[in-house]
Design a protein around this motif. Sequence first.
Motif, PDB file in Angstrom:
ATOM      1  N   UNK A 230      34.775  -9.244   7.107  1.00 52.66           N
ATOM      2  CA  UNK A 230      34.115 -10.354   6.430  1.00 52.66           C
ATOM      3  C   UNK A 230      33.970 -10.053   4.956  1.00 52.66           C
ATOM      4  N   UNK A 231      33.323 -10.954   4.260  1.00 49.70           N
ATOM      5  CA  UNK A 231      33.207 -10.853   2.807  1.00 49.70           C
ATOM      6  C   UNK A 231      31.756 -10.638   2.378  1.00 49.70           C
ATOM      7  N   UNK A 232      31.583  -9.856   1.297  1.00 47.42           N
ATOM      8  CA  UNK A 232      30.245  -9.580   0.767  1.00 47.42           C
ATOM      9  C   UNK A 232      30.121 -10.250  -0.592  1.00 47.42           C
ATOM     10  N   UNK A 233      29.050 -10.988  -0.795  1.00 46.39           N
ATOM     11  CA  UNK A 233      28.881 -11.672  -2.084  1.00 46.39           C
ATOM     12  C   UNK A 233      27.605 -11.194  -2.782  1.00 46.39           C
ATOM     13  N   UNK A 234      27.511 -11.574  -4.073  1.00 51.17           N
ATOM     14  CA  UNK A 234      26.423 -11.073  -4.916  1.00 51.17           C
ATOM     15  C   UNK A 234      25.032 -11.439  -4.398  1.00 51.17           C
ATOM     16  N   UNK A 235      24.901 -12.579  -3.726  1.00 51.41           N
ATOM     17  CA  UNK A 235      23.564 -12.961  -3.254  1.00 51.41           C
ATOM     18  C   UNK A 235      23.100 -12.074  -2.091  1.00 51.41           C
ATOM     19  N   UNK A 236      24.027 -11.313  -1.519  1.00 45.24           N
ATOM     20  CA  UNK A 236      23.679 -10.454  -0.368  1.00 45.24           C
ATOM     21  C   UNK A 236      23.209  -9.067  -0.813  1.00 45.24           C
ATOM     22  N   UNK A 237      23.398  -8.760  -2.086  1.00 47.53           N
ATOM     23  CA  UNK A 237      23.116  -7.383  -2.541  1.00 47.53           C
ATOM     24  C   UNK A 237      21.629  -7.182  -2.834  1.00 47.53           C
ATOM     25  N   UNK A 238      21.032  -6.190  -2.186  1.00 46.12           N
ATOM     26  CA  UNK A 238      19.619  -5.857  -2.375  1.00 46.12           C
ATOM     27  C   UNK A 238      19.562  -4.427  -2.920  1.00 46.12           C
TER      28      UNK A 238
END
Length: 254
Positions: free
Chosen positions: A77-85
């Motif tokens: 799957x894909x990781x996007x900037x809103x997912x980064x904590x």
Amino acid sequence: MKDLEKLAKYIDSAAFDSRSVTQLSDKEQIDLEESYQIQKLSIDHRISRGEKLLGYKMGFTSKAKMEQMGVHDLIWGRLTSSMKIENGKDIDLTNFIHPRAEPEIAFSISEDIDRALELDELKDVVDFVAPAIEVIDSRYENFKFTLEDVIADNCSSAAFVLGNWQVKTTPIEDLKMSITCNGELKHQGSSKQILDNPWNSLKEATRLITNFGETIKAGQIVLAGAATPAIYLDKNQVVKISVEGFDDVNLKIN
Ligand code: OOG
Ligand code: MG
């Protein structure tokens, strides 16, 4: 012709609203190729809202995860900037449906990858490795899905926390990994449980993602998949992931 864009909107709006929905497979017969197309189209919606693609994640790379979820194929799957904590920061439970957390290993990519690489080529395209927490949050009711459903839902990706990077020569083949919640040990295992070596997961990522026609770009990250089953998250928890030889990674749940 199936309306894949309509299905992508269906899953993207469920994610956007933190709302669970009926499985796609209950509404429509979709095949593997179509499920990856739906994932791509749904991520295009995030990108058009201003999110950036930060990299990729592998899933079902360990027996523990396959057995917990009843799916036995590798997925990505894909990781996007809103997912980064950021490490040590908190998340608000109201922005999630029924989140779970799991211990992972992350790779920092230093060169564009546009073909399937062999194991001995991987160190040329990676600069750092780190422990990571992945938060998954299926958009489907009761966290239940088929292989095609979960792929279309971007492999349940919801958030991730990266620990401190170490050089790529750090041995990561067989490191103790654990996940604790409020100081209580929940699961422990070894990085070996990730396809016998997390580097194998990166190798599979280069094959699957470039087969789909995408280039993994320098500066992006790849998560290798969880080594242990995921744990349920609830209010007022502090989740900690420890990987032998690395600093711990923490996440607070509000
Ligand atoms: C799918 C995602 C699997 C992993 O690390 O194996 C995954 C899920 O379990 O909902 O992220
Ligand atoms: Mg994962």
